[in-house]
Each structure stands twice: as structure tokens, then as C-alpha cells.
Design a protein around this motif. Structure first.
Motif, PDB file in Angstrom:
ATOM      1  N   SER A 259       0.826  -1.205   0.000  1.00 36.95           N
ATOM      2  CA  SER A 259       0.000   0.000   0.000  1.00 36.95           C
ATOM      3  C   SER A 259       0.864   1.260   0.000  1.00 36.95           C
ATOM      4  CB  SER A 259      -0.915   0.007   1.235  1.00 36.95           C
ATOM      5  OG  SER A 259      -1.493   1.280   1.421  1.00 36.95           O
ATOM      6  N   ARG A 260       0.726   2.074  -1.033  1.00 36.22           N
ATOM      7  CA  ARG A 260       1.472   3.337  -1.091  1.00 36.22           C
ATOM      8  C   ARG A 260       1.079   4.253   0.057  1.00 36.22           C
ATOM      9  NH1 ARG A 260       0.531   5.000  -7.420  1.00 36.22           N
ATOM     10  NH2 ARG A 260       1.026   2.951  -8.330  1.00 36.22           N
ATOM     11  N   ASN A 261      -0.225   4.269   0.364  1.00 33.34           N
ATOM     12  CA  ASN A 261      -0.693   5.174   1.404  1.00 33.34           C
ATOM     13  C   ASN A 261      -0.180   4.750   2.778  1.00 33.34           C
ATOM     14  OD1 ASN A 261      -2.756   7.126   0.039  1.00 33.34           O
ATOM     15  ND2 ASN A 261      -3.124   5.120  -0.865  1.00 33.34           N
ATOM     16  N   ARG A 263       2.608   3.102   3.294  1.00 37.12           N
ATOM     17  CA  ARG A 263       4.047   3.376   3.296  1.00 37.12           C
ATOM     18  C   ARG A 263       4.317   4.866   3.511  1.00 37.12           C
ATOM     19  NH1 ARG A 263       4.312   0.329  -1.558  1.00 37.12           N
ATOM     20  NH2 ARG A 263       5.364   2.028  -2.651  1.00 37.12           N
ATOM     21  N   ALA A 264       3.520   5.708   2.870  1.00 41.16           N
ATOM     22  CA  ALA A 264       3.689   7.147   3.044  1.00 41.16           C
ATOM     23  C   ALA A 264       3.429   7.548   4.494  1.00 41.16           C
ATOM     24  CB  ALA A 264       2.758   7.904   2.106  1.00 41.16           C
ATOM     25  N   GLY A 265       2.349   7.019   5.074  1.00 38.07           N
ATOM     26  CA  GLY A 265       2.057   7.310   6.475  1.00 38.07           C
ATOM     27  C   GLY A 265       3.153   6.813   7.398  1.00 38.07           C
ATOM     28  N   ASN A 266       3.696   5.628   7.096  1.00 40.87           N
ATOM     29  CA  ASN A 266       4.767   5.064   7.908  1.00 40.87           C
ATOM     30  C   ASN A 266       5.981   5.994   7.934  1.00 40.87           C
ATOM     31  OD1 ASN A 266       7.201   2.699   8.025  1.00 40.87           O
ATOM     32  ND2 ASN A 266       5.456   2.433   9.396  1.00 40.87           N
ATOM     33  N   MET A 267       6.315   6.572   6.778  1.00 43.91           N
ATOM     34  CA  MET A 267       7.432   7.517   6.725  1.00 43.91           C
ATOM     35  C   MET A 267       7.135   8.783   7.535  1.00 43.91           C
ATOM     36  SD  MET A 267       8.482   7.381   2.686  1.00 43.91           S
ATOM     37  CE  MET A 267       8.645   5.808   1.813  1.00 43.91           C
ATOM     38  N   LEU A 268       5.888   9.248   7.453  1.00 41.15           N
ATOM     39  CA  LEU A 268       5.507  10.423   8.242  1.00 41.15           C
ATOM     40  C   LEU A 268       5.628  10.127   9.735  1.00 41.15           C
ATOM     41  CD1 LEU A 268       2.313  11.516   6.256  1.00 41.15           C
ATOM     42  CD2 LEU A 268       4.394  12.884   6.502  1.00 41.15           C
ATOM     43  N   GLY A 269       5.189   8.946  10.137  1.00 38.87           N
ATOM     44  CA  GLY A 269       5.265   8.565  11.547  1.00 38.87           C
ATOM     45  C   GLY A 269       6.692   8.467  12.050  1.00 38.87           C
ATOM     46  N   LYS A 270       7.613   8.159  11.134  1.00 37.13           N
ATOM     47  CA  LYS A 270       9.026   8.052  11.508  1.00 37.13           C
ATOM     48  C   LYS A 270       9.770   9.374  11.423  1.00 37.13           C
ATOM     49  CE  LYS A 270       9.470   3.137  10.493  1.00 37.13           C
ATOM     50  NZ  LYS A 270      10.028   2.091   9.599  1.00 37.13           N
ATOM     51  N   GLY A 271       9.032  10.451  11.117  1.00 35.75           N
ATOM     52  CA  GLY A 271       9.632  11.774  11.230  1.00 35.75           C
ATOM     53  C   GLY A 271       9.914  12.505   9.933  1.00 35.75           C
ATOM     54  N   GLN A 272       9.642  11.895   8.786  1.00 37.44           N
ATOM     55  CA  GLN A 272       9.878  12.605   7.528  1.00 37.44           C
ATOM     56  C   GLN A 272       8.783  13.642   7.293  1.00 37.44           C
ATOM     57  OE1 GLN A 272      10.767  10.292   4.014  1.00 37.44           O
ATOM     58  NE2 GLN A 272      11.754   8.656   5.189  1.00 37.44           N
ATOM     59  N   SER A 273       9.136  14.711   6.581  1.00 34.88           N
ATOM     60  CA  SER A 273       8.139  15.709   6.212  1.00 34.88           C
ATOM     61  C   SER A 273       7.317  15.193   5.038  1.00 34.88           C
ATOM     62  CB  SER A 273       8.816  17.017   5.814  1.00 34.88           C
ATOM     63  OG  SER A 273       9.509  16.853   4.578  1.00 34.88           O
ATOM     64  N   LEU A 274       6.178  15.826   4.784  1.00 31.76           N
ATOM     65  CA  LEU A 274       5.329  15.407   3.673  1.00 31.76           C
ATOM     66  C   LEU A 274       6.074  15.526   2.348  1.00 31.76           C
ATOM     67  CD1 LEU A 274       2.623  14.456   2.545  1.00 31.76           C
ATOM     68  CD2 LEU A 274       1.850  16.840   2.555  1.00 31.76           C
ATOM     69  N   ASP A 275       6.808  16.620   2.156  1.00 32.09           N
ATOM     70  CA  ASP A 275       7.568  16.799   0.910  1.00 32.09           C
ATOM     71  C   ASP A 275       8.607  15.695   0.739  1.00 32.09           C
ATOM     72  OD1 ASP A 275       6.134  19.030   0.182  1.00 32.09           O
ATOM     73  OD2 ASP A 275       7.588  20.456   1.007  1.00 32.09           O
ATOM     74  N   VAL A 285       0.448   9.343  -4.269  1.00 31.66           N
ATOM     75  CA  VAL A 285      -0.166   8.897  -3.020  1.00 31.66           C
ATOM     76  C   VAL A 285      -1.544   9.561  -2.952  1.00 31.66           C
ATOM     77  CG1 VAL A 285       0.055   8.778  -0.505  1.00 31.66           C
ATOM     78  CG2 VAL A 285       2.110   8.701  -1.946  1.00 31.66           C
ATOM     79  N   GLU A 286      -2.567   8.842  -3.413  1.00 29.60           N
ATOM     80  CA  GLU A 286      -3.899   9.436  -3.566  1.00 29.60           C
ATOM     81  C   GLU A 286      -4.457   9.967  -2.249  1.00 29.60           C
ATOM     82  OE1 GLU A 286      -5.576  10.289  -6.081  1.00 29.60           O
ATOM     83  OE2 GLU A 286      -5.415   8.883  -7.752  1.00 29.60           O
ATOM     84  N   GLY A 287      -4.081   9.319  -1.137  1.00 23.32           N
ATOM     85  CA  GLY A 287      -4.667   9.693   0.142  1.00 23.32           C
ATOM     86  C   GLY A 287      -4.377  11.111   0.573  1.00 23.32           C
ATOM     87  N   VAL A 288      -3.273  11.698   0.088  1.00 27.88           N
ATOM     88  CA  VAL A 288      -2.920  13.064   0.498  1.00 27.88           C
ATOM     89  C   VAL A 288      -3.954  14.053  -0.036  1.00 27.88           C
ATOM     90  CG1 VAL A 288      -1.188  14.890   0.302  1.00 27.88           C
ATOM     91  CG2 VAL A 288      -0.461  12.523   0.690  1.00 27.88           C
ATOM     92  N   ARG A 289      -4.199  14.017  -1.345  1.00 28.26           N
ATOM     93  CA  ARG A 289      -5.215  14.906  -1.924  1.00 28.26           C
ATOM     94  C   ARG A 289      -6.604  14.577  -1.377  1.00 28.26           C
ATOM     95  NH1 ARG A 289      -5.108  17.287  -7.002  1.00 28.26           N
ATOM     96  NH2 ARG A 289      -6.935  16.071  -7.648  1.00 28.26           N
ATOM     97  N   THR A 290      -6.877  13.288  -1.190  1.00 26.95           N
ATOM     98  CA  THR A 290      -8.205  12.882  -0.738  1.00 26.95           C
ATOM     99  C   THR A 290      -8.465  13.345   0.692  1.00 26.95           C
ATOM    100  OG1 THR A 290      -8.110  10.954  -2.190  1.00 26.95           O
ATOM    101  CG2 THR A 290      -9.784  10.930  -0.484  1.00 26.95           C
ATOM    102  N   THR A 291      -7.428  13.431   1.510  1.00 25.61           N
ATOM    103  CA  THR A 291      -7.610  13.931   2.880  1.00 25.61           C
ATOM    104  C   THR A 291      -8.155  15.352   2.859  1.00 25.61           C
ATOM    105  OG1 THR A 291      -5.846  12.536   3.763  1.00 25.61           O
ATOM    106  CG2 THR A 291      -6.446  14.478   5.048  1.00 25.61           C
ATOM    107  N   LYS A 292      -7.596  16.181   1.980  1.00 26.86           N
ATOM    108  CA  LYS A 292      -8.088  17.557   1.865  1.00 26.86           C
ATOM    109  C   LYS A 292      -9.543  17.568   1.413  1.00 26.86           C
ATOM    110  CE  LYS A 292      -7.123  21.982  -0.394  1.00 26.86           C
ATOM    111  NZ  LYS A 292      -6.251  22.712  -1.355  1.00 26.86           N
ATOM    112  N   ALA A 293      -9.860  16.752   0.402  1.00 26.37           N
ATOM    113  CA  ALA A 293     -11.225  16.708  -0.114  1.00 26.37           C
ATOM    114  C   ALA A 293     -12.200  16.184   0.946  1.00 26.37           C
ATOM    115  CB  ALA A 293     -11.273  15.833  -1.361  1.00 26.37           C
ATOM    116  N   ALA A 294     -11.793  15.134   1.658  1.00 28.00           N
ATOM    117  CA  ALA A 294     -12.680  14.552   2.674  1.00 28.00           C
ATOM    118  C   ALA A 294     -12.931  15.533   3.817  1.00 28.00           C
ATOM    119  CB  ALA A 294     -12.081  13.259   3.209  1.00 28.00           C
ATOM    120  N   TYR A 295     -11.897  16.273   4.199  1.00 27.43           N
ATOM    121  CA  TYR A 295     -12.068  17.286   5.243  1.00 27.43           C
ATOM    122  C   TYR A 295     -13.076  18.344   4.787  1.00 27.43           C
ATOM    123  CZ  TYR A 295     -11.023  21.170   8.368  1.00 27.43           C
ATOM    124  OH  TYR A 295     -11.131  22.209   9.261  1.00 27.43           O
ATOM    125  N   GLN A 296     -12.957  18.758   3.521  1.00 28.13           N
ATOM    126  CA  GLN A 296     -13.897  19.742   2.978  1.00 28.13           C
ATOM    127  C   GLN A 296     -15.314  19.166   2.920  1.00 28.13           C
ATOM    128  OE1 GLN A 296     -11.797  20.450  -0.719  1.00 28.13           O
ATOM    129  NE2 GLN A 296     -10.867  22.349   0.034  1.00 28.13           N
TER     130      GLN A 296
END
Length: 347
Positions: A259-261, A263-275, A285-296
Motif C-alpha cells: 500500500s502506497r498510502n 508506506r507514506a504514512g509510515n514515513m511520516l510517523g518516523k519523522g519525515q516531512s510530507l515533501d 499517493v492518492e490519500g494526500v489529496r483525498t484527505t483535503k477533499a474529505a475534510y472539505q
């Protein structure tokens, strides 16, 4: 299973588009796989491999790579649209330039467009002239491309406003390795497929922080409640979220290293920035854009989505992931079954 051979174009030569091209080729169809990278298309045609996305997987010689979109679409009645959400409008506009005859478009992407808050089927309907569109079908479910390409047992669902088109898509794909169900609830199928990526990001963060299985099980369970709350408010059938495109897709995306999403979250949890994460991933990583849309969407429909809100703050407001977790755990006490009652009351 005997079936009529058809010409099908798969638009998008990433891992998922390539894996689905393999399913279609296994079913005896003539498959045209379109991509925008000429070197990649040449590799597909010359070596029958797509090493960047599915290394070590041998493709059928009946899968032909195309760099020219107009050539790929010539004589085609059905296309499989396998491009990221952010590319949907651009690709559809190019398809419109090439076509004079109507198409059935089967989209296999999972996302919601930020700001417009449109589902992918709605984007396609908005961009595609009515006279060029026979039907829009969505194919979704727990289905990692890596496993589909190995012909591991996989089960998905298809949905459409035009159920005859959904059944035709079912016939196109179904075989002994790739089982396809129909579901008339296109809203629920698209919302479940899109929003599970948010929860997978959160699950990856939890694992990256070292929180263990208890935390991830809670995230998945409460995440499903959020998905069902919003989806039902938008007109979905709540039962859809207990099926393949709801809990099924949620399980596979939150628990697999494919899962790309996650793996991306795992990196964030380990301290990497989003960029840093997005640079290191090298894929959408579709979940990043979708998080903004879902929040809206949660604000538009006035739906409580605390996990989504915290993830939005982590991704876009520089909130520390551990602090976000603490804010989730410290919320006002409530009753678990209240969510189910509210969802059922909506219907």
C-alpha cells in the motif's frame, strides 16, 4: 469460461493499469496499453515487461503498448481509465479530441477532487460530452496490482448508473483468479475506495510511531465509521461499507506493505516531512489529496470525522503526528453504537 474477444484500451501504464491489462489478456481480449512515456512503451513492446512498475513480471505479447492516444483508441468501444485523480481531466480532454464515437469508460482510480469535491465518475461526466459517453463504470475493491499480476485470487466490485454496462464490465474481467461482483451503489463504491486511503495513511503513521496492533485496529474500525457516516450522508447505501469496496479495501490498504498510502504514512510517523515522503515515494499517493477533499466534505455535510481532521492537520498544518494522536485519544467520551444508529436513521 467462453467469451467474445474484444478490443480494449487501458489508459495508464502504471502498476494497476498494467495488472488489469494482464487480466484482460488472460481473458483473450486484444489489449492496448497507453502511456505517456515513450521509452516505457517501447520496453513493453520489445521486452514484454514494465520494469518500473511491475519488475520481474512477464507480460503477454497480446498486450500492445501505445504512445499515440488516437491510435490506441481507434476502433475501441471500452476504455479502462487507470490514471491518478489529478490527471483525470487532462486525459479526458485528450480523449475527447480523438473521438467521434461514444465510449464506455471504466475508471479504476480511487480519489475525490479537492475543492470541487467531485467523485471521479462525476468528473468524467462533467468533462466528457454526452454524445461521446455510453456509460461510466467504476471498478474497485481490495486489489494490489502486485498480487493481481501474480494471478493471486482477487475479488472486486463494479458499479454504474447503467447496470447493463456494469454487467458487461463484469464479463470483461471475471476469471478464475479475478472474481467480479456488481453493486448498484456507485456513490458508496467510490466513497469507500477513496476514503480508505485516508485511514491507510493514518494506520501507516500509527505503525511508524510504533503504536502496535491495538491502535491500528482502532483506527481501522473508527475510520470505517467515519467513511460510512459521510458516505451515507452523501446518498450511499450503508451496507456497501461492509463489503469489498468498504471494509475489504480498508483492510488490505491499512495492513499491506504494497500500500502506497500505508508506506507514506509510515514515513511520516518516523519523522519525515510530507515533501520528503512524496519525493521518496516516486509515485502518486492518492490519500494526500483525498484527505483535503474529505475534510472539505465533512464540513459541507456537517459530519464528524475526527481521524480525517487530525490527519488533515498533520499533512497541511504541520501538526506533529504524536500530538495528533493524543488529541484523538483525549476527545469527549461517547457511545460506540451511536454511529450505527445515526447511519440507520439517515436511511
Amino acid at each position: 469460461m467462453s467469451r467474445k474477444s474484444e478490443k480494449v484500451a487501458v489508459i495508464g501504464a502504471g502498476s494497476w493499469g498494467t495488472a488489469l491489462a494482464m487480466v484482460l489478456a488472460d481473458n483473450g481480449h486484444e489489449v492496448r496499453l497507453w502511456g505517456h512515456n515513450e521509452a516505457q512503451i517501447n520496453e513493453i513492446n520489445e521486452t514484454h515487461m514494465n520494469k518500473k512498475y511491475l519488475p520481474d513480471i512477464q507480460l503477454s505479447p497480446t498486450i500492445k503498448g501505445f504512445y499515440s492516444l488516437s491510435e490506441a483508441l481507434e476502433g475501441i468501444d471500452t476504455i479502462i481509465l487507470a490514471v491518478p485523480t489529478k490527471a483525470i481531466r487532462e486525459v479526458i480532454s485528450k480523449i475527447v479530441e480523438c473521438r467521434t464515437e461514444p465510449l464506455t469508460i471504466v475508471h479504476v482510480s480511487k480519489g475525490i477532487e479537492p475543492n470541487t469535491l467531485l467523485r471521479i465518475s462525476e468528473i468524467i461526466e462533467q468533462e466528457m460530452p454526452k454524445e461521446l459517453l455510453t456509460a461510466v463504470v467504476v471498478l474497485s475493491g481490495p486489489s494490489h496490482a502486485e498480487e493481481v499480476s501474480l494471478r493471486h485470487p482477487t475479488t472486486v466490485a463494479v458499479s454504474s448508473k447503467n447496470m447493463a454496462a456494469a454487467e458487461a464490465t463484469q464479463d470483461l474481467f471475471i476469471n478464475n483468479n479475478f472474481r467480479v461482483y456488481t453493486n448498484p451503489d456507485i456513490i458508496g463504491v467510490e466513497i469507500g475506495g477513496a476514503l480508505k486511503n485516508i485511514i491507510a495513511l493514518a494506520a501507516g503513521i500509527s505503525d511508524g510511531l510504533g503504536f502496535g496492533d491495538n491502535a491500528k485496529a482502532a483506527l481501522m474500525t473508527r475510520g470505517l465509521a467515519e467513511i460510512a457516516r459521510l458516505g451515507t450522508k452523501m446518498g450511499a447505501n450503508p451496507l456497501t461499507f461492509s463489503g469489498l469496496t468498504g471494509i475489504g479495501d480498508l483492510i488490505v490498504t491499512c495492513t499491506s506493505v504494497h500500500s502506497r498510502n500505508w508506506r507514506a504514512g509510515n514515513m511520516l510517523g518516523k519523522g519525515q516531512s510530507l515533501d520528503e515522503v512524496l519525493d521518496n515515494m516516486g509515485m502518486v499517493v492518492e490519500g494526500v489529496r483525498t484527505t483535503k477533499a474529505a475534510y472539505q466534505l465533512s464540513e459541507r455535510y456537517e459530519v464528524s470525522m475526527p481521524i480525517t481532521k487530525v490527519l488533515f492537520d498533520v499533512l497541511f498544518n504541520n501538526v506533529d503526528p504524536k500530538a495528533g494522536t493524543e488529541s484523538l485519544m483525549g476527545r469527549t467520551k461517547t457511545v460506540e453504537m451511536e454511529d450505527l444508529v445515526n447511519i440507520l436513521d439517515e436511511k
